[in-house]
Scaffold this motif. Structure first.
Motif, PDB file in Angstrom:
ATOM      1  N   UNK A 150       0.875  -1.075  -0.104  1.00 16.96           N
ATOM      2  CA  UNK A 150      -0.017  -0.034  -0.095  1.00 16.96           C
ATOM      3  C   UNK A 150       0.934   1.279  -0.027  1.00 16.96           C
ATOM      4  N   UNK A 151       0.568   2.264  -0.715  1.00 19.17           N
ATOM      5  CA  UNK A 151       1.263   3.621  -0.744  1.00 19.17           C
ATOM      6  C   UNK A 151       0.847   4.498   0.530  1.00 19.17           C
ATOM      7  N   UNK A 152       1.412   5.557   0.568  1.00 21.35           N
ATOM      8  CA  UNK A 152       1.274   6.563   1.612  1.00 21.35           C
ATOM      9  C   UNK A 152      -0.074   6.863   1.745  1.00 21.35           C
ATOM     10  N   UNK A 153      -0.791   6.707   0.958  1.00 16.69           N
ATOM     11  CA  UNK A 153      -2.375   6.950   0.544  1.00 16.69           C
ATOM     12  C   UNK A 153      -3.106   6.691   1.925  1.00 16.69           C
ATOM     13  N   UNK A 154      -2.859   5.293   2.466  1.00 24.52           N
ATOM     14  CA  UNK A 154      -3.687   4.447   3.214  1.00 24.52           C
ATOM     15  C   UNK A 154      -3.995   5.474   4.375  1.00 24.52           C
ATOM     16  N   UNK A 155      -3.012   5.794   4.923  1.00 24.81           N
ATOM     17  CA  UNK A 155      -3.235   6.611   6.424  1.00 24.81           C
ATOM     18  C   UNK A 155      -4.399   8.044   5.914  1.00 24.81           C
ATOM     19  N   UNK A 156      -3.833   8.771   5.018  1.00 29.12           N
ATOM     20  CA  UNK A 156      -4.673   9.790   4.460  1.00 29.12           C
ATOM     21  C   UNK A 156      -6.066   9.503   4.265  1.00 29.12           C
ATOM     22  N   UNK A 157      -6.365   8.159   3.719  1.00 29.34           N
ATOM     23  CA  UNK A 157      -7.801   7.886   3.482  1.00 29.34           C
ATOM     24  C   UNK A 157      -8.507   7.852   4.668  1.00 29.34           C
ATOM     25  N   UNK A 158      -8.146   7.680   5.752  1.00 26.54           N
ATOM     26  CA  UNK A 158      -8.960   7.818   7.122  1.00 26.54           C
ATOM     27  C   UNK A 158      -9.316   9.175   7.244  1.00 26.54           C
ATOM     28  N   UNK A 159      -9.248  10.126   6.396  1.00 22.49           N
ATOM     29  CA  UNK A 159      -9.754  11.354   6.604  1.00 22.49           C
ATOM     30  C   UNK A 159     -11.087  11.772   6.169  1.00 22.49           C
ATOM     31  N   UNK A 160     -11.573  10.624   5.397  1.00 22.65           N
ATOM     32  CA  UNK A 160     -13.116  10.855   4.786  1.00 22.65           C
ATOM     33  C   UNK A 160     -13.960   9.788   5.499  1.00 22.65           C
ATOM     34  N   UNK A 161     -15.220  10.407   5.472  1.00 22.53           N
ATOM     35  CA  UNK A 161     -16.498   9.494   5.907  1.00 22.53           C
ATOM     36  C   UNK A 161     -17.373   9.161   4.922  1.00 22.53           C
ATOM     37  N   UNK A 162     -16.835   8.812   3.798  1.00 21.00           N
ATOM     38  CA  UNK A 162     -17.693   8.314   2.739  1.00 21.00           C
ATOM     39  C   UNK A 162     -18.454   7.051   3.078  1.00 21.00           C
ATOM     40  N   UNK A 163     -19.760   7.086   2.583  1.00 24.30           N
ATOM     41  CA  UNK A 163     -20.405   5.927   2.606  1.00 24.30           C
ATOM     42  C   UNK A 163     -19.971   5.000   1.354  1.00 24.30           C
ATOM     43  N   UNK A 164     -20.087   3.702   1.685  1.00 22.02           N
ATOM     44  CA  UNK A 164     -19.527   2.886   0.393  1.00 22.02           C
ATOM     45  C   UNK A 164     -20.355   2.971  -0.716  1.00 22.02           C
ATOM     46  N   UNK A 165     -19.635   3.099  -1.905  1.00 21.98           N
ATOM     47  CA  UNK A 165     -20.347   3.436  -3.369  1.00 21.98           C
ATOM     48  C   UNK A 165     -20.292   4.527  -4.025  1.00 21.98           C
ATOM     49  N   UNK A 166     -19.680   5.825  -3.169  1.00 19.73           N
ATOM     50  CA  UNK A 166     -19.707   7.206  -3.876  1.00 19.73           C
ATOM     51  C   UNK A 166     -18.654   6.991  -5.349  1.00 19.73           C
ATOM     52  N   UNK A 167     -19.247   6.896  -6.293  1.00 19.18           N
ATOM     53  CA  UNK A 167     -18.584   6.722  -7.422  1.00 19.18           C
ATOM     54  C   UNK A 167     -18.837   7.851  -8.524  1.00 19.18           C
ATOM     55  N   UNK A 191      -2.452  19.282  -1.935  1.00 22.91           N
ATOM     56  CA  UNK A 191      -0.857  19.444  -2.184  1.00 22.91           C
ATOM     57  C   UNK A 191       0.068  18.788  -1.247  1.00 22.91           C
ATOM     58  N   UNK A 192      -0.445  18.381  -0.112  1.00 21.62           N
ATOM     59  CA  UNK A 192       0.583  17.827   0.882  1.00 21.62           C
ATOM     60  C   UNK A 192       0.745  16.281   0.272  1.00 21.62           C
ATOM     61  N   UNK A 193      -0.396  15.708  -0.104  1.00 22.14           N
ATOM     62  CA  UNK A 193      -0.289  14.551  -0.520  1.00 22.14           C
ATOM     63  C   UNK A 193       0.357  14.185  -1.833  1.00 22.14           C
ATOM     64  N   UNK A 194       0.289  15.163  -2.801  1.00 25.29           N
ATOM     65  CA  UNK A 194       0.889  15.163  -4.097  1.00 25.29           C
ATOM     66  C   UNK A 194      -0.148  14.501  -5.385  1.00 25.29           C
ATOM     67  N   UNK A 195      -0.092  15.358  -6.165  1.00 22.44           N
ATOM     68  CA  UNK A 195      -1.031  15.050  -7.377  1.00 22.44           C
ATOM     69  C   UNK A 195      -0.619  13.820  -8.024  1.00 22.44           C
ATOM     70  N   UNK A 196       0.650  13.359  -8.306  1.00 24.96           N
ATOM     71  CA  UNK A 196       1.096  12.370  -8.994  1.00 24.96           C
ATOM     72  C   UNK A 196       0.543  10.939  -7.958  1.00 24.96           C
ATOM     73  N   UNK A 197       0.731  11.207  -6.921  1.00 23.01           N
ATOM     74  CA  UNK A 197       0.019   9.907  -6.002  1.00 23.01           C
ATOM     75  C   UNK A 197      -1.237   9.702  -6.350  1.00 23.01           C
ATOM     76  N   UNK A 198      -1.964  10.729  -6.137  1.00 22.15           N
ATOM     77  CA  UNK A 198      -3.523  10.900  -6.455  1.00 22.15           C
ATOM     78  C   UNK A 198      -3.851  10.081  -7.818  1.00 22.15           C
ATOM     79  N   UNK A 199      -3.251  10.680  -8.778  1.00 25.27           N
ATOM     80  CA  UNK A 199      -3.502   9.999 -10.228  1.00 25.27           C
ATOM     81  C   UNK A 199      -3.230   8.732 -10.290  1.00 25.27           C
ATOM     82  N   UNK A 200      -1.967   8.083  -9.609  1.00 25.22           N
ATOM     83  CA  UNK A 200      -2.005   6.626  -9.630  1.00 25.22           C
ATOM     84  C   UNK A 200      -3.162   5.946  -8.926  1.00 25.22           C
ATOM     85  N   UNK A 201      -3.331   6.287  -7.773  1.00 26.75           N
ATOM     86  CA  UNK A 201      -4.405   5.780  -7.089  1.00 26.75           C
ATOM     87  C   UNK A 201      -5.871   5.771  -7.935  1.00 26.75           C
TER      88      UNK A 201
END
Ligand code: PLP
Length: 356
Positions: free
Chosen positions: A1-18, A267-277
């Protein structure tokens, strides 16, 4: 897993938001800041100055995301509003070239100038570059198409436009936040912040190249466009900011209170990482439907059976997507998980196959 895993705890999305192509979900720092501001508003416990400070923070964070100087960024509320100022500044008889399925916030501002002899020509996106001629005044297009997720061949468009001296106006609303973008390649880059930038609706940004800015009249100017905002409340003379701030319209405070932390986080996470994810998840979805991989965080697919039936099955499974022109449009952002993708594939009768 990349460094996004921790950051992903920052959301409270209900499953299925596409459906980030419709609106993005706030990260917790943005949500918390907004709740605090709403409480302050309710009790009258502060002046508006701290809310307004968020506008400056958001402008600077947006500038970093698109590699531009903050002095070249104007703030507003909508893409259409900001582009209307550019459209009003076109000389009579200008010719504007636009892709034929462009989102209308980047089409109507040009079309309403028809009375002044401004002509708009629409062509399929694939023919945009070839359609640029010495008669073209402006090429206006979305970096990523809202209906299909197609990434525009913007390097080719810019090169062809430069060779004939045409202006390039890009709409980054479906791109900035997941696709690396250098605003300074364009003359104008307008962007709504409520999708991939995960802000409340009501915040929008516009990069204006310095040479163009000096040719445009800031027709929406009010006190907030003043050189010294705190001193621009009453009376003449006209005293507008020298920077792109003279194209600012008074900010919707709470939208910017939510925008600043969201943009800073990206900006902290970095757009390149977001793109890959994001593109990785989009391709997992495509692969599960036996479709070839793409290069976008937004995909539009024909689904087995009719679109309405598919929409019903997705809805019953708790999956929220967009339906555009009889196709399912699914979009994937930081808070989207493989589980969300598989939920959609199950509903559509696809297979869960990891994509290489
Ligand atoms: C490409 C694009 N531009 C702009 C917008 C929003 O435009 P406006 O800010 O004028 O409402 C959208 C909304 O879906 C969009 O997809």
């Amino acid at each position: 897993m990349n460094g996004l895993a921790d950051d992903r705890d920052l959301w409270d999305a209900q499953p299925g938001w596409l459906n980030t192509a419709s609106y993005g979900l706030p990260p917790r720092p943005a949500w918390d800041a907004l709740q605090e501001a709403l409480t302050q508003w309710r009790h009258g416990s502060t002046s508006w100055a701290p809310w307004d400070a968020s506008t400056g923070r958001a402008r600077r964070a947006f500038a970093r995301l698109v590699h531009a100087d903050p002095d070249a960024i104007a703030v507003g509320s909508t893409v259409s509003g900001m582009l209307s100022v550019v459209a009003a500044g076109l000389p009579t008889g200008s010719r504007v070239l636009v892709p034929e399925i462009e989102f209308t916030s980047n089409l109507f501002p040009w079309l309403v100038q028809a009375e002044r002899g401004v002509e708009v020509e629409t062509v399929p996106l694939a023919q945009l570059t070839a359609a640029i001629t010495p008669a073209t005044t402006v090429v206006a297009f979305s970096l990523v198409q809202s209906a299909t997720g197609e990434v525009a061949p913007y390097e080719d468009v810019v090169e062809a436009a430069r060779s004939v001296g045409a202006l390039v106006v890009a709409d980054g609303s479906q791109a900035v936040g997941w696709l690396p973008v250098d605003a300074t390649r364009f003359d104008v880059l307008a962007c709504a912040a409520y999708k991939w930038l995960m802000a409340p609706r009501g915040a929008a940004f516009c990069y204006l190249a310095p040479e163009l800015r000096d040719r445009l009249r800031p027709i929406a100017a009010g006190w907030y466009a003043g050189e010294d905002v705190g001193e621009a409340f009453y009376g003449p003379p006209l005293r507008l900011a020298r920077s792109a701030r003279r194209f600012d319209t008074s900010p919707a405070w709470f939208s910017y209170v939510g925008a600043a932390p969201a943009l800073e986080l990206l900006d902290t996470i970095g757009i390149d990482q977001v793109q890959v994810h994001n593109v990785g998840l989009a391709n997992r979805f495509l692969g599960g439907l036996d479709l070839p991989p793409g290069n976008s965080a937004i995909v539009s697919v024909e689904v087995p059976g009719d679109a309405a039936g598919a929409a019903g099955r997705l809805q019953a499974a708790g999956v929220r997507v967009g339906i555009r022109a009889g196709r399912v449009r699914a979009s994937f952002h930081l808070y989207t998980t493989e589980r969300d993708v598989d939920l959609a594939l199950d509903a559509l009768g696809g297979s869960r196959r990891p994509v290489a």
